[in-house]
Design a protein around this motif. Structure first.
Motif, PDB file in Angstrom:
ATOM      1  N   ALA A  27       0.836  -1.216   0.000  1.00 36.34           N
ATOM      2  CA  ALA A  27       0.000   0.000   0.000  1.00 36.34           C
ATOM      3  C   ALA A  27       0.863   1.256   0.000  1.00 36.34           C
ATOM      4  O   ALA A  27       0.547   2.239  -0.672  1.00 36.34           O
ATOM      5  CB  ALA A  27      -0.945  -0.009   1.202  1.00 36.34           C
ATOM      6  N   CYS A 195      -2.161   2.792   4.343  1.00 35.39           N
ATOM      7  CA  CYS A 195      -3.497   2.729   3.749  1.00 35.39           C
ATOM      8  C   CYS A 195      -3.642   3.812   2.689  1.00 35.39           C
ATOM      9  O   CYS A 195      -3.148   4.922   2.858  1.00 35.39           O
ATOM     10  CB  CYS A 195      -4.555   2.940   4.844  1.00 35.39           C
ATOM     11  SG  CYS A 195      -6.248   2.905   4.222  1.00 35.39           S
ATOM     12  N   ILE A 208     -10.780   1.593  -0.630  1.00 34.63           N
ATOM     13  CA  ILE A 208      -9.714   1.583   0.380  1.00 34.63           C
ATOM     14  C   ILE A 208      -8.777   0.421   0.074  1.00 34.63           C
ATOM     15  O   ILE A 208      -9.239  -0.708  -0.119  1.00 34.63           O
ATOM     16  CB  ILE A 208     -10.311   1.401   1.796  1.00 34.63           C
ATOM     17  CG1 ILE A 208     -11.180   2.610   2.168  1.00 34.63           C
ATOM     18  CG2 ILE A 208      -9.219   1.185   2.838  1.00 34.63           C
ATOM     19  CD1 ILE A 208     -11.960   2.423   3.456  1.00 34.63           C
ATOM     20  N   SER A 210      -5.564  -1.563   1.740  1.00 32.03           N
ATOM     21  CA  SER A 210      -4.683  -1.680   2.910  1.00 32.03           C
ATOM     22  C   SER A 210      -4.303  -3.136   3.120  1.00 32.03           C
ATOM     23  O   SER A 210      -5.014  -4.036   2.672  1.00 32.03           O
ATOM     24  CB  SER A 210      -5.373  -1.136   4.167  1.00 32.03           C
ATOM     25  OG  SER A 210      -6.335  -2.057   4.646  1.00 32.03           O
ATOM     26  N   ASN A 212      -4.635  -5.998   5.266  1.00 29.99           N
ATOM     27  CA  ASN A 212      -5.561  -6.269   6.372  1.00 29.99           C
ATOM     28  C   ASN A 212      -6.007  -7.716   6.324  1.00 29.99           C
ATOM     29  O   ASN A 212      -5.763  -8.411   5.342  1.00 29.99           O
ATOM     30  CB  ASN A 212      -6.769  -5.327   6.292  1.00 29.99           C
ATOM     31  CG  ASN A 212      -7.599  -5.587   5.045  1.00 29.99           C
ATOM     32  OD1 ASN A 212      -8.282  -6.610   4.942  1.00 29.99           O
ATOM     33  ND2 ASN A 212      -7.520  -4.705   4.049  1.00 29.99           N
ATOM     34  N   TRP A 250      -8.531  -1.914  13.028  1.00 25.96           N
ATOM     35  CA  TRP A 250      -8.747  -0.863  12.012  1.00 25.96           C
ATOM     36  C   TRP A 250      -8.416   0.491  12.602  1.00 25.96           C
ATOM     37  O   TRP A 250      -9.136   1.027  13.426  1.00 25.96           O
ATOM     38  CB  TRP A 250     -10.170  -0.889  11.479  1.00 25.96           C
ATOM     39  CG  TRP A 250     -10.686  -2.268  11.266  1.00 25.96           C
ATOM     40  CD1 TRP A 250     -11.913  -2.737  11.598  1.00 25.96           C
ATOM     41  CD2 TRP A 250      -9.981  -3.380  10.674  1.00 25.96           C
ATOM     42  NE1 TRP A 250     -12.019  -4.057  11.246  1.00 25.96           N
ATOM     43  CE2 TRP A 250     -10.851  -4.475  10.694  1.00 25.96           C
ATOM     44  CE3 TRP A 250      -8.704  -3.555  10.134  1.00 25.96           C
ATOM     45  CZ2 TRP A 250     -10.499  -5.732  10.193  1.00 25.96           C
ATOM     46  CZ3 TRP A 250      -8.343  -4.790   9.651  1.00 25.96           C
ATOM     47  CH2 TRP A 250      -9.237  -5.857   9.675  1.00 25.96           C
ATOM     48  N   GLU A 253      -7.367   2.814   8.367  1.00 28.16           N
ATOM     49  CA  GLU A 253      -8.445   2.834   7.374  1.00 28.16           C
ATOM     50  C   GLU A 253      -9.485   3.904   7.694  1.00 28.16           C
ATOM     51  O   GLU A 253      -9.871   4.667   6.799  1.00 28.16           O
ATOM     52  CB  GLU A 253      -9.093   1.440   7.253  1.00 28.16           C
ATOM     53  CG  GLU A 253      -8.168   0.395   6.626  1.00 28.16           C
ATOM     54  CD  GLU A 253      -7.243  -0.309   7.619  1.00 28.16           C
ATOM     55  OE1 GLU A 253      -7.225   0.091   8.802  1.00 28.16           O
ATOM     56  OE2 GLU A 253      -6.544  -1.255   7.206  1.00 28.16           O
TER      57      GLU A 253
END
Lengths: 757, 156
Positions: A27, A195, A208, A210, A212, A250, A253
């Protein structure tokens, strides 16, 4: 076990060539036209109220787009831990930018600017007026009433759980009480959190990107926070430079989403290591008191654990973490009765989150330390004591009353005993120790169990779509989130094996909340056991669909056709033979359809999975330094899908757990509430110090996982710290478990011992 | 300042501020995203590059130090479409997981092989001591460097 062509043969990770070329796209590497860069102002205060923020100078700097803070952003709150819509037991305690700052590193403001340099420069121009509030980093002060007003729900939470049948506990028992503690620890994934978010105002759509562990988890949190419909929020998982649990909360984000909503421009937010250490998550500090009862011949009757976890500023996952720990109580040893009391305590320390193993390594340390002390009292060898108390295959555990199926702890202990030369090492150590004053050696052994997926604790569900392309290759659409440990490669290998194709004929997506079928995330070592199983079942369904369609296209009964070596063949007529490409075209032009299927899988098993680790250490009693002389990990793995990656993961876990045991401490200064925030002061084991870690697998299959596999990524860490601490205590004939057992603590203990003597 | 230096065999002339870090010049001005930032203080080794053939942290160098110097990043190792033996060996030996340490790790290994074409395991461990890998136990990485040494990795 059936011999296979692809599964069980070592393969490089799917994006290995991109990674050696430096062009894997993390990212932080992403570039979008018109991209803006975000930089953070984090709280220097452990507990304070923001009185005012003056961002005028920052805003006046050329190139600054906006400055976001508690007075100009949403007041809605969220939970960093929530992964499912309407998830029970969740407390929304944080805003994107909090007005009440509850830890050093809490989010005060964010500058969005044309370049990262301008953004960072502008951060220094923001003027904040704080009102200091009383703070503490001491869990006992909170239990005594401090910080009672910090959260509306209170500052600490507790539960008690009994398992099994107390009346079955034998009367004449030897009781052993032990105390353990663990300091705060940083996951130290090499990739700092990052992010990128872009809100397209014209379309009212947000994307978005990221690294994750569940795109659907971020979607539900971000969409709810900013009151958007879920189809308007698309979350895409980017290449992940390691998680170990740190990328399941989170934090970035919501900030990046807030910033792109405010600007309508793509925004990139990349944390520095200091910001990662101060504002993401850590593994909680723990305090645990364990009481065991053994019969005089060493049969475990009961375990009682009283555990306190320091949640830090926000509760996050702490109560779920402790709940999970209670369910882990009977995953390794068999005994009639357990009691667990868990207390999660909010303080003004760094917020805690899940670590690889999700409380299992911590529990293993507390329990196995108690076992070692009990073994001394009973006059039984620690390894023998474990052998007396492990499960037999197909026994049920008492927390959830589920079968442990083909659990093989006993085989692991016995194999390790032989291969590690456990008994010989112990004899040699006794001789060595009697002849040495300064250096003392010891062997430790530990067994630790874990899960394969959420069942029966949470929704353990996965959906897969699979389709043939016209060239006969296969696209797998499933929400996997590769942490960097080879999940995508393993999925591709499973598909290739099942469909009889080469691995590079398979494409497997990673998490994309708009296009993937719904899934509940890559946590709890469920990626292969549950998602991989869903994928394998889907392969069979795809083959059935292909046979059905070909039967229709050819006008033949379906039972006349079979798939052998990636070909659809007639059982009776050898001239009827289509490879996948030909078959797909035949179906396309005859039936006017694509060959594809959707499969949904809800997991209903969770077999026993354990590791037995052996450590041989030498402690320098003068300097307090501990050297790991030899290490062996033996795992009950069912079948290793990609063996070398499994070995590498176990070896990495051995270093991580050794760090937990001996040196890693994200220590918080009680005077100012600030935790260690630099790798200069947070040492992890490097190539020079790393011991050789031998890895053995007991592979006998027969599990509910794909190709009889079990989990490995998390269970690999579970026994490590306990094995190392056991070895140190064996070397020093000591009884302490205040991790990390760093040189300061060992030297202090030796000095105290000399003073007493 | 006007910075003239060589990056991956290509002459570069840039207008940058004298205190701009080399890692930022590589990533932001030249788009060489293979150089990774892990700590920004020379502790993790993710940003390692070759400076005149020696491994060094690009997060600790600034533009003012770079005039006339020769920089090799991970993007500069592949020659004529062929991976460097170290790159191939890292793939073949399964020495990569999350990959974030990989570019720096390979360049530290490259600097070692340029100086010492046939290192012992101990020498490899010492040369890689400044590069943190959190995924593995270094076993496959060390094996990859040994293999690359055997397969011509000492050339550039």
């Amino acid at each position: 076990m059936k011999s296979l062509k692809i599964v069980g043969v070592s393969h490089p990770i799917h994006d290995a060539k991109a990674k050696v070329r430096g062009n894997a796209n993390y990212a932080g590497d992403m570039q979008l036209a018109g991209m803006q860069y975000a930089a953070m102002l984090l709280s220097p205060k452990p507990h304070a109220l923001i009185k005012s923020i003056d961002a005028s100078e920052a805003l006046a700097l050329e190139g600054v787009e906006t400055v976001l803070h508690c007075f100009n952003t949403t007041e809605r709150t969220f939970s960093r831990f929530r992964t499912v819509s309407r998830q029970p037991g969740i407390m929304n305690q944080e805003r994107v930018f909090n007005r009440e700052l509850r830890q050093v590193g809490d989010r005060v403001a964010c500058v969005v600017a044309d370049t990262p340099e301008i953004a960072r420069q502008a951060v220094r121009l923001i003027k904040v007026e704080y009102e200091d509030l009383p703070f503490t980093t001491d869990v006992y002060e909170v239990l005594d009433g401090a910080l009672a007003d910090m959260h509306p729900e209170g500052a600490f939470f507790e539960f008690e759980r009994e398992m099994g049948d107390k009346s079955l506990v034998a009367q004449d028992c030897v009781e052993t009480v032990t105390h353990s503690s663990l300091d705060r620890m940083s996951h130290t994934a090499m990739e700092p959190h990052a992010c990128v978010a872009y809100y397209n105002k014209s379309m009212d759509e947000m994307t978005i990107w990221s690294p994750n562990q569940t795109v659907f988890g971020i979607r539900t949190v971000v969409a709810d926070l900013f009151e958007m419909q879920y189809h308007k929020v698309r979350v895409i998982k980017s290449t992940m430079g390691g998680s170990f649990g740190c990328k399941q909360d989170w934090i970035l984000e919501p900030i990046a989403a807030c910033a792109t909503l405010a600007t309508g421009k793509p925004v990139k937010l990349v944390y520095s290591r200091e910001e990662v250490m101060l504002n993401t998550s850590c593994r909680a500090p723990f305090i645990a008191d364990v009481k065991s009862k053994f019969t005089r011949d060493g049969v475990l009757q009961s375990l009682d654990a009283d555990v306190i976890a320091d949640a830090g500023a926000y509760l996050g996952n702490t109560m779920a973490y402790l709940g999970y720990q209670s369910a882990l109580m009977p995953r390794t040893y068999k005994y009639p009765y357990a009691r667990y009391r868990g207390r999660g305590v909010c303080t003004n320390g760094t917020t805690s989150g899940g670590l690889r193993g999700w409380s299992s390594g911590e529990l293993c340390l507390f329990v196995d330390h108690n076992f070692n002390m009990a073994a001394r009292k009973l006059g039984i060898d620690p390894l023998e004591l474990r052998l007396k108390n492990v499960y037999k295959p197909w026994e049920k555990e008492m927390a959830d009353n589920i079968s442990l199926e083909e659990i093989r702890t006993k085989e692991c202990i016995e194999l390790g005993r032989e291969k590690f030369a456990y008994d010989e090492k112990k004899r040699a150590d006794a001789d060595f120790n009697s002849k040495n004053e300064r250096y003392q050696r010891g062997v430790g052994v530990s067994c630790g169990g874990h899960f394969n997926g959420y069942f029966p604790h949470a929704l353990d569900f996965s959906g897969v779509e699979m389709r043939f392309t016209e060239s006969g290759s296969v696209i797998v659409n499933v929400a996997v989130h590769d942490h960097g440990c080879g999940t995508v490669q393993a999925i591709k290998m499973i598909v290739a094996e099942t469909l009889g194709l080469p691995v590079d004929m398979i494409w497997c997506a990673e998490g994309d909340s708009t296009y993937n079928p719904f899934d509940t995330g890559c946590y709890a070592s469920r990626s292969i056991y549950v998602i991989g199983r869903a994928v394998k079942d889907c392969c069979h369904k795809l083959q059935e669909q292909l046979l059905q369609d070909m039967a229709s296209a050819l006008g033949l009964p379906e039972e006349d056709l079979e798939i052998v070596d990636a070909q659809v063949r007639s059982k009776n007529d050898p001239s009827i033979c289509f490879n996948y490409t030909e078959a797909v075209h035949k179906i396309l032009f005859t039936l006017v359809k694509e060959v594809w299927v959707k499969h949904e899988y809800a997991n209903t098993t969770n077999c026993g999975v354990t590791g037995t680790h052996f450590a041989h250490v030498e402690v320098d009693t003068w300097t307090g330094m501990t050297k790991i002389l030899d290490y062996m990990a033996v795992h009950d793995i069912g079948r290793a899908i990609n063996p070398e990656i499994c070995r590498a993961q176990v070896q990495g876990a051995a270093l991580m757990g050794s760090g937990v045991a001996l040196m890693e401490s994200l220590h918080t200064n009680p005077k100012n509430g600030k935790s260690v925030s630099s790798l200069k002061n947070y040492h992890v084991i490097n190539a020079w110090e790393a011991p050789q870690v031998q890895v053995l697998f007991v592979e006998d299959g027969l599990t509910g996982g794909p190709y009889e596999s079990k989990s490995i990524g998390e269970v690999a860490l579970v026994p490590v710290a306990a094995a190392i601490v056991g070895a140190v205590n064996e070397a020093l004939q000591s009884d302490f478990c205040e991790c990390p057992l760093n040189p300061d603590k060992i030297v202090a203990m030796m000095q105290e011992r000399r003073t007493k003597a | 300042m006007r910075l003239e230096f060589t990056v991956n065999d290509k002459k570069r002339v840039l207008e940058v501020s004298a205190d701009k870090r080399l890692i930022d010049i590589l990533r932001e001005d030249l788009g060489l995203m293979g150089t990774k930032e892990g700590c920004g203080e020379g502790e993790c080794g993710a940003c390692t590059i070759l400076l005149d053939g020696k491994a060094i942290h690009s997060c600790l160098l600034v533009a003012a130090q770079m005039s006339g110097r020769n920089v090799t990043t991970i993007e500069g190792l592949e020659k004529n479409g062929k991976l460097d033996p170290l790159q191939s060996a890292f793939v073949e030996e399964v020495a990569i997981q999350c990959g974030y340490c990989t570019p720096g790790m390979i360049l530290s290994a490259k600097a070692l092989l340029l100086e010492n074409p046939a290192p012992t395991e101990t020498e490899i461990r010492r040369a890689l001591a400044g590069n943190i890998c959190r995924c593995s136990g270094y076993t496959q990485i060390i094996r990859a460097v040994e293999r690359a040494a055997r397969e011509g990795g000492a050339a550039i």
